[in-house]
Design a protein around this motif. Structure first.
Motif, PDB file in Angstrom:
ATOM      1  N   PRO A  56      44.550  39.868  29.848  1.00  0.00           N
ATOM      2  CA  PRO A  56      43.995  41.156  30.277  1.00  0.00           C
ATOM      3  C   PRO A  56      44.819  42.368  29.860  1.00  0.00           C
ATOM      4  O   PRO A  56      44.270  43.455  29.666  1.00  0.00           O
ATOM      5  CB  PRO A  56      43.944  41.022  31.801  1.00  0.00           C
ATOM      6  N   ILE A  83      30.933  43.280  26.666  1.00  0.00           N
ATOM      7  CA  ILE A  83      31.324  42.292  27.681  1.00  0.00           C
ATOM      8  C   ILE A  83      30.076  42.004  28.501  1.00  0.00           C
ATOM      9  O   ILE A  83      29.517  42.907  29.122  1.00  0.00           O
ATOM     10  CB  ILE A  83      32.455  42.811  28.585  1.00  0.00           C
ATOM     11  N   GLY A  84      29.640  40.767  28.490  1.00  0.00           N
ATOM     12  CA  GLY A  84      28.430  40.409  29.211  1.00  0.00           C
ATOM     13  C   GLY A  84      27.213  41.173  28.744  1.00  0.00           C
ATOM     14  O   GLY A  84      26.321  41.468  29.542  1.00  0.00           O
ATOM     15  N   PHE A  98      39.016  44.758  30.652  1.00  0.00           N
ATOM     16  CA  PHE A  98      38.593  43.392  30.919  1.00  0.00           C
ATOM     17  C   PHE A  98      39.549  42.684  31.870  1.00  0.00           C
ATOM     18  O   PHE A  98      40.682  43.108  32.092  1.00  0.00           O
ATOM     19  CB  PHE A  98      38.464  42.570  29.617  1.00  0.00           C
ATOM     20  N   ASN A 102      36.514  37.117  31.219  1.00  0.00           N
ATOM     21  CA  ASN A 102      35.534  37.879  30.440  1.00  0.00           C
ATOM     22  C   ASN A 102      35.343  37.269  29.047  1.00  0.00           C
ATOM     23  O   ASN A 102      36.311  36.882  28.395  1.00  0.00           O
ATOM     24  CB  ASN A 102      35.988  39.323  30.243  1.00  0.00           C
ATOM     25  N   VAL A 104      34.465  38.470  25.579  1.00  0.00           N
ATOM     26  CA  VAL A 104      34.421  39.735  24.846  1.00  0.00           C
ATOM     27  C   VAL A 104      33.912  39.466  23.434  1.00  0.00           C
ATOM     28  O   VAL A 104      34.368  38.540  22.765  1.00  0.00           O
ATOM     29  CB  VAL A 104      35.816  40.380  24.780  1.00  0.00           C
ATOM     30  N   THR A 125      37.589  34.761  24.724  1.00  0.00           N
ATOM     31  CA  THR A 125      37.599  34.696  26.186  1.00  0.00           C
ATOM     32  C   THR A 125      38.958  35.153  26.700  1.00  0.00           C
ATOM     33  O   THR A 125      39.999  34.662  26.257  1.00  0.00           O
ATOM     34  CB  THR A 125      37.315  33.269  26.671  1.00  0.00           C
ATOM     35  N   ASP A 159      46.874  40.657  36.243  1.00  0.00           N
ATOM     36  CA  ASP A 159      45.430  40.687  36.464  1.00  0.00           C
ATOM     37  C   ASP A 159      45.061  41.284  37.816  1.00  0.00           C
ATOM     38  O   ASP A 159      43.882  41.330  38.167  1.00  0.00           O
ATOM     39  CB  ASP A 159      44.853  39.263  36.392  1.00  0.00           C
TER      40      ASP A 159
END
Length: 243
Positions: A56, A83-84, A98, A102, A104, A125, A159
């Motif tokens: 991250p 992302i998504g 992120f 996630n 990406v 990922t 994170d």
């Protein structure tokens, strides 16, 4: 009957004139329809995200190679980070948007200023970042038998996950049963014992690197006298006194 691209460029107007001949005479020439040479869309060959196992806190970079344009146009290719399925960036790099887990994606669209060509995508990922412990401190600094030792820990997680801590206490080099942040001397240590603790962080996904405290040595506790009296209390110069 054919004309190769060596003879024309984008924007040129091309026609073909045919003159019939029978070996003796030529007939009237007839011109074909005119075609205008259109733009050829560019191509790209590869797209990749680095680093390949991102965390991250990393900055991701999207790179592509093999841009080619037969018309000699300049490279106007574009980036799109998602992302998504949601667009989160349009530059070559991406950072700070992120979290672990996630997926990406970076999509590069080959463009020459006129048309779009190849559209290629790479994905990565976001991996979890293990938590860290920066310090483990034992207090009090001077420990006596029957004192309670407390471990104070400084921890962090990139994170921003919640960090839990596990404690392994050692007395005289041997692991004892206590697993909390304190150790009671009345149960676990005596004078001259050496005590330290090893703390391991966990963020709910994985353990971080364990860190040990400094070792403290349990010091001797001075004896205590509850009271002192001299008898007899009504002594004279002829008496012998007792303490």
């Amino acid at each position: 009957t054919t004309l190769s691209g060596d003879y024309f460029n984008r924007g040129d107007e091309v026609l073909c004139t045919v003159t019939p001949g029978d070996g003796d005479d030529e007939g009237d020439a007839v011109a074909s329809n005119t075609v205008t040479i259109g733009n050829t869309a560019p191509s790209i060959s590869t797209v990749s995200i680095s680093p390949t196992n991102p965390r991250p806190s990393d900055t991701l970079t999207c790179s592509y190679s093999g841009f080619s344009d037969i018309d000699g146009d300049s490279d106007n290719s574009t980036y799109e980070w998602t992302i998504g399925g949601t667009t989160v960036g349009t530059s070559q790099t991406l950072a700070g948007v992120f979290v672990a887990g996630n997926l990406v994606a970076c999509t590069v669209t080959g463009k020459d200023g006129t048309d779009e060509g190849d559209v290629l995508t790479d994905t990565a990922t976001i991996e979890n970042t293990a938590p860290e412990i920066s310090s483990v401190t034992l207090s009090p600094s001077t420990v006596y038998t029957d004192d309670t030792i407390t471990a104070t820990v400084s921890s962090s997680d990139a994170d921003e996950d919640t960090v839990s801590l596990s404690y392994a206490w050692y007395v005289g080099g041997s692991l004892v049963a206590e697993t909390g942040s304190t150790l009671d001397g009345s149960s676990y240590f005596d004078k001259a014992d050496e005590v330290y603790v090893v703390v391991t962080p966990n963020d709910g996904t994985e353990d971080g690197t364990a860190l040990s405290s400094d070792t403290v040595t349990v010091v001797n506790t001075a004896p205590i006298i509850a009271s002192v009296s001299v008898t007899p209390s009504d002594a004279t110069a002829l008496d012998a006194l007792s303490c």
